[in-house]
Design a protein around this motif. Structure first.
Motif, mmCIF file in Angstrom:
data_model
loop_
_atom_site.group_PDB
_atom_site.id
_atom_site.type_symbol
_atom_site.label_atom_id
_atom_site.label_comp_id
_atom_site.label_asym_id
_atom_site.label_seq_id
_atom_site.Cartn_x
_atom_site.Cartn_y
_atom_site.Cartn_z
ATOM 1 N N GLY A 1 -2.844 2.106 7.495
ATOM 2 C CA GLY A 1 -2.461 2.996 8.615
ATOM 3 C C GLY A 1 -1.409 1.843 9.421
ATOM 4 O O GLY A 1 -1.315 0.596 9.347
ATOM 5 N N GLY A 2 -0.837 2.422 10.448
ATOM 6 C CA GLY A 2 -0.053 1.927 11.327
ATOM 7 C C GLY A 2 1.282 1.627 10.945
ATOM 8 O O GLY A 2 1.958 0.569 11.351
ATOM 9 N N TRP A 3 1.656 2.277 9.927
ATOM 10 C CA TRP A 3 3.305 1.776 9.315
ATOM 11 C C TRP A 3 4.359 2.404 10.446
ATOM 12 O O TRP A 3 4.025 3.668 11.022
ATOM 13 C CB TRP A 3 3.308 2.498 7.847
ATOM 14 C CG TRP A 3 2.640 1.935 7.098
ATOM 15 C CD1 TRP A 3 1.194 2.172 6.676
ATOM 16 C CD2 TRP A 3 2.958 0.635 6.180
ATOM 17 N NE1 TRP A 3 0.724 1.238 5.687
ATOM 18 C CE2 TRP A 3 1.775 0.335 5.517
ATOM 19 C CE3 TRP A 3 3.901 -0.406 6.179
ATOM 20 C CZ2 TRP A 3 1.552 -0.924 4.702
ATOM 21 C CZ3 TRP A 3 3.923 -1.262 5.316
ATOM 22 C CH2 TRP A 3 2.702 -1.611 4.410
ATOM 23 N N LEU B 1 9.257 1.720 5.390
ATOM 24 C CA LEU B 1 8.209 1.323 6.408
ATOM 25 C C LEU B 1 7.966 0.020 6.507
ATOM 26 O O LEU B 1 7.885 -0.742 5.457
ATOM 27 C CB LEU B 1 7.187 2.370 6.148
ATOM 28 C CG LEU B 1 7.414 3.582 5.781
ATOM 29 C CD1 LEU B 1 6.641 4.123 4.371
ATOM 30 C CD2 LEU B 1 6.383 4.618 6.885
ATOM 31 N N SER B 2 7.248 -0.559 7.760
ATOM 32 C CA SER B 2 6.992 -1.750 7.919
ATOM 33 C C SER B 2 5.792 -1.911 8.638
ATOM 34 O O SER B 2 5.417 -0.816 9.599
ATOM 35 C CB SER B 2 8.174 -2.670 8.600
ATOM 36 O OG SER B 2 8.357 -2.112 9.939
ATOM 37 N N ARG B 3 5.053 -2.901 8.607
ATOM 38 C CA ARG B 3 3.863 -3.224 9.495
ATOM 39 C C ARG B 3 3.468 -4.569 9.117
ATOM 40 O O ARG B 3 3.209 -5.253 8.309
ATOM 41 C CB ARG B 3 2.442 -2.473 9.181
ATOM 42 C CG ARG B 3 1.524 -2.783 10.036
ATOM 43 C CD ARG B 3 0.047 -1.886 9.805
ATOM 44 N NE ARG B 3 -0.873 -2.529 10.595
ATOM 45 C CZ ARG B 3 -2.255 -2.250 10.802
ATOM 46 N NH1 ARG B 3 -2.465 -1.316 9.820
ATOM 47 N NH2 ARG B 3 -3.045 -2.831 11.460
ATOM 48 N N ALA C 1 4.975 -1.859 -2.233
ATOM 49 C CA ALA C 1 4.547 -2.676 -1.358
ATOM 50 C C ALA C 1 4.861 -4.045 -1.366
ATOM 51 O O ALA C 1 4.662 -4.750 -2.465
ATOM 52 C CB ALA C 1 3.324 -2.656 -0.650
ATOM 53 N N VAL C 2 5.852 -4.946 -0.376
ATOM 54 C CA VAL C 2 6.101 -6.322 -0.451
ATOM 55 C C VAL C 2 5.662 -7.020 0.460
ATOM 56 O O VAL C 2 5.783 -6.403 1.641
ATOM 57 C CB VAL C 2 7.596 -6.452 -0.843
ATOM 58 C CG1 VAL C 2 8.330 -5.851 0.097
ATOM 59 C CG2 VAL C 2 7.823 -7.713 -1.035
#
Length: 218
Positions: A107-109, A188-190, A204-205
């Motif tokens: 979570g938290g994206w 999205l990013s986190r 995801a990268v």
């Protein structure tokens, strides 16, 4: 992990789609592993598609809530899928590769942008065409693994226009069938992670790369 654990999938065709995803993964690496995580009504299947330095995430809705976290052989998981009844039997656990311990956060994206489907398809086609054209332009004696690795890294390290997402993630999404649905994707990013989320799965990268991965060309 008991090999008798059986998961019923909620949506018609989900088992077949998961089988197709694993089949694409195994085309590149017949010894591939998959990490399964479930804590509720969705099981997430993580794989590391060889050549791309990314992680792929294929979510599958479950008919009944389940809780598990196990790394298995992707080949055994493919064989354990019951397409007719829309279910899968979880294979025995295997010793996980290094990437399985460095998964993207749950979570938290933070949304970065929405990316049109055609933009992604055109970018993926451009990557494939350029790699093929430049490979064919090399003399036969110059088509070494090192030369092709360097070429692949040069192309894949570029970013999708207007975003920080490297093209390796777009190409991986195309190769794994995540761009089949004609719908926009969300970037999205986190922290150090970027995630391209499509209706069929995510790529995801991690900035700085993943442990134990290398670059090899298609």
């Amino acid at each position: 992990m008991s090999t008798s654990l059986r998961l019923a999938l909620a949506a018609p065709g989900e088992a077949g789609d998961l089988a197709a995803f694993l089949g694409r993964q195994l085309r590149w690496d017949k010894t591939a592993a998959a990490r399964l995580q479930a804590d509720g009504e969705v099981v997430a299947v993580f794989t590391r598609p060889a050549r791309f330095d990314v992680l792929a995430v294929r979510p599958c809705r479950l008919g009944e809530p389940a809780r598990l976290d196990v790394t298995v052989s992707a080949g055994e998981l493919l064989e354990a899928i019951d397409d007719e009844h829309g279910a899968l039997t979880v294979p025995g656990a295997v010793t996980g590769p290094s990437w399985a311990g460095v998964l993207p956060p749950r979570g938290g994206w933070r949304p970065v942008s929405e990316v049109p489907h055609e933009t992604l398809r055109e970018a993926a086609a451009g990557v494939v065409a350029e790699f093929r054209e430049r490979t064919e332009a090399l003399p036969p004696e110059g088509r070494t693994r090192a030369a092709l690795d360097t070429l692949a890294e040069e192309i894949w390290s570029r970013t999708l226009h207007g975003t920080p997402l490297p093209l390796r993630a777009v190409h991986a999404a195309h190769a794994l069938g995540f761009l089949r649905a004609a719908a926009p994707a969300t970037l999205l990013s986190r922290g150090p992670w970027l995630r391209l989320r499509t209706p069929l799965g995510s790529i995801a990268v991690r900035r700085g790369g993943l442990p134990g991965l290398g670059v090899t060309p298609l």
